[in-house]
Scaffold this motif. Sequence first.
Motif, mmCIF file in Angstrom:
data_model
loop_
_atom_site.group_PDB
_atom_site.id
_atom_site.type_symbol
_atom_site.label_atom_id
_atom_site.label_comp_id
_atom_site.label_asym_id
_atom_site.label_seq_id
_atom_site.Cartn_x
_atom_site.Cartn_y
_atom_site.Cartn_z
ATOM 1 N N VAL A 105 -3.080 -79.030 -6.551
ATOM 2 C CA VAL A 105 -3.795 -78.024 -7.346
ATOM 3 C C VAL A 105 -5.205 -78.525 -7.634
ATOM 4 N N ALA A 106 -5.305 -79.795 -8.026
ATOM 5 C CA ALA A 106 -6.603 -80.391 -8.327
ATOM 6 C C ALA A 106 -7.492 -80.432 -7.091
ATOM 7 N N SER A 107 -6.904 -80.680 -5.924
ATOM 8 C CA SER A 107 -7.715 -80.764 -4.705
ATOM 9 C C SER A 107 -8.323 -79.406 -4.360
ATOM 10 N N ARG A 108 -7.586 -78.324 -4.593
ATOM 11 C CA ARG A 108 -8.149 -76.994 -4.350
ATOM 12 C C ARG A 108 -9.324 -76.740 -5.281
ATOM 13 N N ARG A 109 -9.179 -77.148 -6.546
ATOM 14 C CA ARG A 109 -10.266 -76.958 -7.495
ATOM 15 C C ARG A 109 -11.462 -77.854 -7.160
ATOM 16 N N ALA A 110 -11.173 -79.071 -6.708
ATOM 17 C CA ALA A 110 -12.257 -79.963 -6.304
ATOM 18 C C ALA A 110 -13.030 -79.402 -5.118
ATOM 19 N N ALA A 111 -12.341 -78.626 -4.278
ATOM 20 C CA ALA A 111 -12.985 -78.007 -3.127
ATOM 21 C C ALA A 111 -13.685 -76.702 -3.483
ATOM 22 N N GLY A 112 -13.579 -76.287 -4.756
ATOM 23 C CA GLY A 112 -14.294 -75.093 -5.205
ATOM 24 C C GLY A 112 -13.458 -73.839 -5.309
ATOM 25 N N PHE A 113 -12.133 -73.960 -5.148
ATOM 26 C CA PHE A 113 -11.266 -72.782 -5.228
ATOM 27 C C PHE A 113 -10.606 -72.742 -6.609
ATOM 28 N N PHE A 114 -11.099 -71.853 -7.476
ATOM 29 C CA PHE A 114 -10.562 -71.751 -8.830
ATOM 30 C C PHE A 114 -9.615 -70.556 -8.973
ATOM 31 N N ARG A 115 -9.435 -69.810 -7.913
ATOM 32 C CA ARG A 115 -8.475 -68.702 -7.870
ATOM 33 C C ARG A 115 -7.463 -68.981 -6.772
ATOM 34 N N GLU A 138 -7.400 -75.837 4.294
ATOM 35 C CA GLU A 138 -8.392 -76.862 4.564
ATOM 36 C C GLU A 138 -9.798 -76.294 4.406
ATOM 37 N N VAL A 139 -10.741 -77.200 4.255
ATOM 38 C CA VAL A 139 -12.156 -76.836 4.240
ATOM 39 C C VAL A 139 -12.850 -77.661 5.309
ATOM 40 N N VAL A 140 -13.983 -77.169 5.775
ATOM 41 C CA VAL A 140 -14.734 -77.872 6.812
ATOM 42 C C VAL A 140 -16.068 -78.322 6.238
ATOM 43 N N TRP A 141 -16.295 -79.627 6.272
ATOM 44 C CA TRP A 141 -17.574 -80.192 5.844
ATOM 45 C C TRP A 141 -18.482 -80.264 7.068
ATOM 46 N N VAL A 142 -19.751 -79.923 6.859
ATOM 47 C CA VAL A 142 -20.719 -79.926 7.955
ATOM 48 C C VAL A 142 -21.939 -80.727 7.540
ATOM 49 N N VAL A 156 -11.004 -81.016 6.226
ATOM 50 C CA VAL A 156 -10.313 -81.738 5.155
ATOM 51 C C VAL A 156 -9.130 -80.890 4.694
ATOM 52 N N GLY A 157 -7.924 -81.442 4.783
ATOM 53 C CA GLY A 157 -6.711 -80.685 4.457
ATOM 54 C C GLY A 157 -6.403 -80.707 2.972
ATOM 55 N N ILE A 158 -6.946 -79.757 2.230
ATOM 56 C CA ILE A 158 -6.770 -79.750 0.778
ATOM 57 C C ILE A 158 -5.330 -79.467 0.375
ATOM 58 N N ALA A 159 -4.571 -78.774 1.224
ATOM 59 C CA ALA A 159 -3.180 -78.452 0.880
ATOM 60 C C ALA A 159 -2.236 -79.613 1.157
ATOM 61 N N GLY A 160 -2.720 -80.627 1.864
ATOM 62 C CA GLY A 160 -1.846 -81.740 2.210
ATOM 63 C C GLY A 160 -2.211 -83.041 1.525
ATOM 64 N N VAL A 161 -3.092 -82.983 0.533
ATOM 65 C CA VAL A 161 -3.456 -84.196 -0.191
ATOM 66 C C VAL A 161 -2.212 -84.807 -0.834
ATOM 67 N N VAL A 184 -5.088 -91.994 -3.181
ATOM 68 C CA VAL A 184 -5.232 -90.599 -2.781
ATOM 69 C C VAL A 184 -5.320 -90.561 -1.267
ATOM 70 N N LEU A 185 -4.417 -89.811 -0.639
ATOM 71 C CA LEU A 185 -4.344 -89.737 0.822
ATOM 72 C C LEU A 185 -4.779 -88.339 1.257
ATOM 73 N N ILE A 186 -5.822 -88.290 2.083
ATOM 74 C CA ILE A 186 -6.454 -87.026 2.439
ATOM 75 C C ILE A 186 -6.289 -86.781 3.940
ATOM 76 N N PRO A 187 -5.616 -85.689 4.346
ATOM 77 C CA PRO A 187 -5.535 -85.364 5.774
ATOM 78 C C PRO A 187 -6.893 -84.866 6.268
ATOM 79 N N VAL A 188 -7.307 -85.371 7.411
ATOM 80 C CA VAL A 188 -8.573 -84.947 8.010
ATOM 81 C C VAL A 188 -8.366 -84.754 9.507
ATOM 82 N N ARG A 189 -9.307 -84.039 10.131
ATOM 83 C CA ARG A 189 -9.301 -83.935 11.593
ATOM 84 C C ARG A 189 -10.710 -83.639 12.078
#
Length: 208
Positions: free
Chosen positions: A51-61, A67-71, A79-84, A95-100
């Motif tokens: 839940v915190a990772s979604r908010r950290a990524a800017g999703f408050f709803r 996932e979100v994509v950093w450019v 960055v896999g926010i749902a799999g933190v 804190v373990l963060i899935p990335v690809r």
Amino acid sequence: MAETVAPEFARFVESERRAKRLPQATRKMAEGDVFEPVFIEAGRSIELMRVASRRAAGFFRPTQRSEVVWVEGENELAVGIAGVDVKLGDGLIRVLIPVRCDQSGQARVEVLFATGSPTEPAGLYAATARRPNGPEIVVAAWGDALVAFAWQCVLDLVTGIAAATGKDARGNLLVPVELAVSARGIQILPMARHRFAGSSTLKSTVKR
């Protein structure tokens, strides 16, 4: 800190109160007063950290985004926010963060924070070596950003749970003042925030 409480955090606090592990917020707390400690079992910490990772990524709803994509320039990192995930030890949060990305494929980056422990609780502070563990090509390009994101996840978790415990006499959400981590879970001590202007009992030494 956003002055909103995630529904998941509010439901967690309410479930703790139904189980009699946490009292109701019945008294009006003056600035600096502390509430009862809130304990998050290790198993629940994973769910709440996501839940915190979604908010950290800017999703408050509510969102279906996983996932979100950093450019940055020509570089991209998903960055896999749902799999933190989170692993706990005495005075440690991993804190373990899935990335690809194209260069590394799917991977997981680990960011380690040293915090307070049950025998030596600490203020809301964590130290890290600043360099996460993960594929070198990812860490070299995105290491600082991943550390910052992981710490924001921890902050959003502890501030969100503290806020969900209630408000002070002035109507402000409570804030975390102390953090202790063990293999069993995370303990947060909520506090009524100090007032730094107006009728605050804190006196400034600055002279105009």
